[in-house]
Design a protein around this motif. Sequence first.
Motif: not given
Length: 400
Positions: A221-222, A333-334, A351-352, A397-400
């Motif tokens: 999410f971030f 997100i989806a 919101l972000a 570091r983050t895999q979407p």
Amino acid sequence: MAVPTQKIRVSLAMGSCLLAIFTTILASHMPTPLYAVWQQSWGFSDTALTAVFSVYVLGVVVTLLSMGSLSDQLGRRQMLVPGLLFILSGSITFMLASDIYQLGTARLLTGIGTGMVTGAATAAVIELEPDGNWTRSAALAALAFTLGAATGPTISSLALRWTSHAEAWPFLVVVTLCILCITLLLRAPWPAGLGQRQHDFRLRAWRPTPLKVPRPLLGTFFFAAAAICLAWSTGSLYSSLGPSMARELVGVSDRALAGLFAAGWQLVAGISQFACQRQPLNRLILAGPGLLIGGLAAMAAAVLLASVWLFILATLATAMGAGAIGVIATVTIARSAPPAERGSMTSAFYLAAYLTMATVVLGIGFASDYVGLVNSMLGFTVLISLAALGLMLARRRTQP
């Protein structure tokens, strides 16, 4: 072979939700070229101008915080119709406005409506995708956002060029679209089991609940939130100060042409989103921020040299980069949001984005009154370029 009845029902419902997104974002961007006209007529400062723009964000944020998860329980359609009524009321208030306070009221009503519509409509579009193609549904929702954002300033800019009372009649378009969209939402056959009101839900017993993201999905999410914030930062700049930048910094004297820069940015971003939907995310995470950084460098050069051509190049490059980054965010997100919490998670996502929009716009407006618009713009290009570079590095570091 005839198209199955269920697929037709889903397509009609999905089309009405996409129209709701388009209409809502059209209404929120319709005033963009008119701010400079109102500012000249009523004599308020850049800080006041950006404050009026940001009142809209206040309405969105308060609504998302208090009702962001309501569509998961009340039903998607039951959330969309009241939201569109707020959009309708805001447009009528714009038509009748005679001072900056009435502009603020109109923006607040539009913001409340936007907060009610965006999360619910986006979640509905993802759920109603007949083939379960989340990438395509996310891209269609993003395209509806961007086309609405491009069409609104275009209509207002053309009104400034070719009509009198341009501050009023463009909002008749929004009123008409709101009525059409509400009619379609009420009459379109909604598939059973998708986005419906929960049987045990009672509105009388409902209390606002905080938006929440499942703990295992916080990292994803971030990443998505950071991407959408980055994409919307430049878009919010063009939406609030784009016409003023074109006139004051690069020498575009025609008010209608200056307003079209905001519309052009949104249109190019929308086309880029549609073109990028089939591209792998690992490729987009390099191309999107790279284009954005290059465009911001061209923007800084355009401001320093007062070059229209460099400003056009900056508009195209930043829009293409933001479009690619927007696809990364919406697809992430989806794919990750659980169905039972999709409305809440999508609302937290927006919101972000809206909080970032308000911060960027208010910051630039405030700074421009003290250090000048040129220095404010140069500072903006540096900060957003660093953020884009950080997003590129975060992919390790983050895999979407």
